[in-house]
Design an enzyme around this catalytic site. Structure first.
Site, PDB file in Angstrom:
ATOM      1  CB  ILE A 123      -6.230 -86.356 -72.708  1.00  0.00           C
ATOM      2  CG1 ILE A 123      -5.316 -85.421 -73.344  1.00  0.00           C
ATOM      3  CG2 ILE A 123      -5.712 -86.960 -71.724  1.00  0.00           C
ATOM      4  CD1 ILE A 123      -4.457 -84.323 -72.394  1.00  0.00           C
ATOM      5  CB  THR A 124      -8.112 -92.140 -73.046  1.00  0.00           C
ATOM      6  OG1 THR A 124      -6.837 -92.727 -72.727  1.00  0.00           O
ATOM      7  CG2 THR A 124      -8.194 -92.126 -74.551  1.00  0.00           C
ATOM      8  N   GLY A 125      -8.972 -90.786 -70.183  1.00  0.00           N
ATOM      9  CA  GLY A 125      -8.689 -90.680 -68.930  1.00  0.00           C
ATOM     10  C   GLY A 125      -8.333 -89.544 -68.301  1.00  0.00           C
ATOM     11  CB  ALA A 126      -8.826 -86.234 -69.464  1.00  0.00           C
ATOM     12  CB  SER A 131      -8.364 -88.824 -61.815  1.00  0.00           C
ATOM     13  OG  SER A 131      -8.039 -90.246 -62.379  1.00  0.00           O
ATOM     14  N   GLY A 132      -5.629 -87.685 -62.022  1.00  0.00           N
ATOM     15  CA  GLY A 132      -4.245 -88.167 -62.233  1.00  0.00           C
ATOM     16  C   GLY A 132      -3.564 -87.629 -63.258  1.00  0.00           C
ATOM     17  CE1 TYR A 186      -1.377 -99.762 -64.882  1.00  0.00           C
ATOM     18  CE2 TYR A 186       0.897-100.511 -64.341  1.00  0.00           C
ATOM     19  CZ  TYR A 186      -0.014 -99.570 -64.630  1.00  0.00           C
ATOM     20  OH  TYR A 186       0.332 -98.455 -64.886  1.00  0.00           O
TER      21      TYR A 186
END
Ligand code: NDP
Ligand code: PMR
Length: 399
Positions: free
Chosen positions: A91-94, A96-97, A274
């Site tokens: 999981i990339t960017g795990a 936060s959020g 974005y």
């Protein structure tokens, strides 16, 4: 837990702000739009040029532990029973959020080993700890999607680890709604599209073979999309609207030197960049599906997890927006979803045996039941998807 890499220096940099900004629409309006703007056509910010300098990546990859690939189903010597190994999901960017909530939800099942692919190793470690994840259920690996070198290093380290790959979740993203001037990735691409789309595009392409080779009962590539990139919705009609145009900016490399920083060739607008990147994410998923689903058996999917109005995604927005956005989404649009609930939704797309259909953009209704949603005309334009694929291949050095 194998600490596999820890290059902590971010490869992206911000452009120093030049000139004074006059009170603009974006500065003065709370949700970035007035009601009259909702019915207006496209909207873009004024042109702002920039000077740039590239920073040096100085990160070093730490020694890694190695593992041996294990078959998905093994027979226990003791009782002859078949046992299923844990699934491996990146999981990339795990840190936060949504990414963290998904990592937690999957780790808690005990059926998944989560590889948290993050740009800030220590932040990820603290996040995993405070989420209560047990060490045997996750590994943190360094990945900075704003550097193609970092993406390649990550892929090399992963392949060397010998760990199988069953699911890849492209979740990380940056959102720069208040930026007056563009920022750039290490290779000089506008930061939002460079990170959210191009970084993930290279990552997915380089890991496709590993996914293909997975012998796990399910293998999936998931790219997180969003409602705000879909102009067939109210949220997608809030200016500035996503619009990739004829892709002239992408073809020029989004570098602000010999080309525009925006995909459509227009002036820089962080919010639009974005949303454009999300359209690219959704189109890329469909192009993967057309090119590789039949041949590989991989399920390709995208999703809109709901409006998770409390995450770090809005960190660059003005404080008043961050204060009022959650209640606005909770009580007015009713599109709000908690990080925990959104994490369960993405975890469902990762592991639910019933969500095997490929090429689908998943959404959830009021009762949190998943359904196949319709994408906007642009976000389902096959010709555009093919062109983005081909242009992106050139930009990331695959063609
Ligand atoms: P967060 O900001 O909480 O999470 C984003 C993650 O991406 C962070 O872990 C961040 O790392 C990471 N990241 C950013 N840049 C890079 C980079 N260069 N390399 C590696 N990782 C990076 O936001 P959300 O959880 O809200 O966003 C997750 C996904 O959900 C995104 O794809 C977003 O588009 C999507 N989404 C979000 C919605 C919402 O309402 N929030 C709605 C629809 C979709 P770090 O922690 O180091 O900053
Ligand atoms: Mg939006 C049903 C209506 C709805 C939904 C589901 C969202 C989701 N939003 C809706 C409506 C509106 N929004 C309306 C009517 C307005 C004008 C007042 C509005 C405004 C608004 C702003 C300024 N909304 C925003 C912003 C942002 O900066 C967020 C954004 O665009 O991030 C790219 C955002 C969002 N609204 C959403 C969702 C899910 C977001 C953020 C996240 C994303 O797409 O990743």
């Amino acid at each position: 837990m194998a600490l596999q890499a820890a290059a902590l220096v971010p490869a992206a940099f911000s452009v120093p702000k030049e000139g004074k900004s006059s009170a603009s629409f974006k500065d003065s309006s709370l949700f970035g739009v007035s009601l009259s703007d909702l019915v207006k056509a496209d909207f873009s910010s004024s042109a702002l040029r920039c000077k740039r300098e590239f920073n040096q990546r100085t990160g070093a990859v730490r020694a890694q532990t190695t593992a041996t690939a294990t078959p998905a189903i093994s027979r226990s010597a003791m009782d002859g029973k078949k046992t299923l190994r844990k699934g491996s999901v990146i999981i990339t960017g795990a840190s936060s959020g949504l990414g963290l909530a998904t990592a937690k939800a999957l780790a808690e099942t005990g059926k998944w080993h989560v590889i948290m692919a993050c740009r800030d190793f220590l932040k990820a470690e603290r996040a995993a700890k405070s989420a209560g994840m047990s060490k045997e259920n996750y590994t943190i690996m360094h990945l900075d999607l704003a550097s193609l070198d970092s993406v390649r290093q990550f892929v090399d380290s992963y392949k060397r680890s010998g760990r199988p790959l069953d699911v890849l979740v492209c979740n990380a993203a940056v959102y720069q709604p208040t930026a007056k001037e563009p920022s750039f990735t290490a290779e000089g691409f506008e930061l939002s599209v460079g990170t959210n789309h191009l970084g993930h595009f290279l990552l997915s392409r380089l890991l496709l073979d590993d996914l293909t080779q997975s012998d796990y009962p399910l293998k999936r590539l998931i790219i997180v999309g969003s409602i705000t990139g879909n102009t067939n919705t109210l949220a997608g009609n809030v200016p500035p609207k996503a619009n990739l145009g004829d892709l002239r900016g992408l073809a020029g490399g989004l570098n602000g030197l010999n080309s525009a920083t925006m995909i459509d060739g227009g002036d820089f607008d962080g919010a639009k960049a974005y949303k454009d990147s999300k359209v690219c994410n959704m189109l890329t998923m469909q192009e993967f599906h057309r090119r590789f689903h039949e041949e590989t058996g991989i399920t390709f999917a995208s999703l809109y997890p709901g409006c998770i109005a409390t995450t770090g995604l809005f960190r660059e927005h003005i404080p008043l927006f961050r204060l009022l956005f959650p209640p606005f989404q909770k009580y007015i649009t009713k599109g709000f979803v908690s990080e925990e609930e959104a994490g369960k939704r993405l975890a469902q797309v990762v592991s639910d045996p019933s969500l095997t259909k490929s090429g689908v953009y998943w959404s959830w209704n009021k009762d949190s039941a998943s359904f196949e949603n319709q994408l906007s005309p642009e976000a389902s334009d096959q010709e555009k998807a093919r062109k983005i694929w081909e242009q992106s291949e050139k930009l990331v050095g695959l063609a």
